[in-house]
Motif scaffolding. Structure first.
Motif: not given
Length: 191
Positions: A8, A12, A64, A67, A70-71, A75, A79, A121-122, A124-125
């Motif tokens: 991950q 990123i 992506a 992410f 990381a899902a 986060g 989501s 988003s980065e 958060s991940a």
């Protein structure tokens, strides 16, 4: 440090590098095509947008992928909030800037909102994956929000400025986005 990164974080990190490359080519194009005296137009400078576009798309793909891993972790933001919030923000900003403020719509509005969405988003991940502390994640989220607001101000002011001031104004969002992504990568490298 690179060998210590999980999948991950590598994705990123590479996404951020590619976005910096994107900003560099876009900035090079801007510096030549929009300089106040003797701008260089057409494909003499337009070709610079090809690597900018390619690096930007590749950055989104790498991010992506990061992410996706990381899902499985919660986060910093619930989501979907960043994505749907960005869609809503774009629609509202598009309507306000076009119809209320009468600013011609350009690609830059989409790029500003898209950059903020990608960067948030980065963050958060990376927080969800345990790479960023809560403090680091909140700090970067705040920096990204400030950067997005400054970029939007530049976007709104551009057509009201002289050629020289507009030339400088157009560079600010690109430089800021590159610096934020570089800062994020430096924090990742320092571990």
């Amino acid at each position: 440090m690179w060998h210590d990164f999980d999948f991950q974080t590598r994705q990123i990190f590479l996404a951020n590098l590619l976005l910096i490359v994107c900003c560099a080519f876009y900035l090079a194009w801007w510096l030549l095509a929009f300089k106040p005296v003797n701008p260089i137009k057409g494909m003499k400078t337009g070709w610079l947008l090809i690597p900018a576009f390619a690096a930007g798309i590749a950055a989104v793909v790498f991010a992506a992928r990061g992410f996706g891993v990381a899902a499985v972790y919660p986060g910093l933001f619930p989501s979907g909030w960043v994505l749907w919030g960005s869609v809503l923000a774009y629609v509202v900003l598009l309507a306000v800037t076009r119809f209320l403020l009468h600013r011609p719509v350009t690609t830059e509005l989409f790029l500003i909102v898209g950059w903020a969405m990608l960067a948030l988003s980065e963050v958060s991940a990376l927080f969800g994956g345990g790479v960023f502390s809560h403090r680091a994640a909140i700090t970067f989220a705040a920096v990204i929000a400030v950067g997005a607001v400054i970029s939007l101000i530049c976007y709104m002011l551009y057509y009201k400025l002289s050629a020289t001031a507009g030339f400088i104004d157009g560079m600010v969002p690109l430089i800021m986005a590159a610096l934020v992504m570089a800062g994020m990568d430096l924090v990742l490298l320092r571990g």
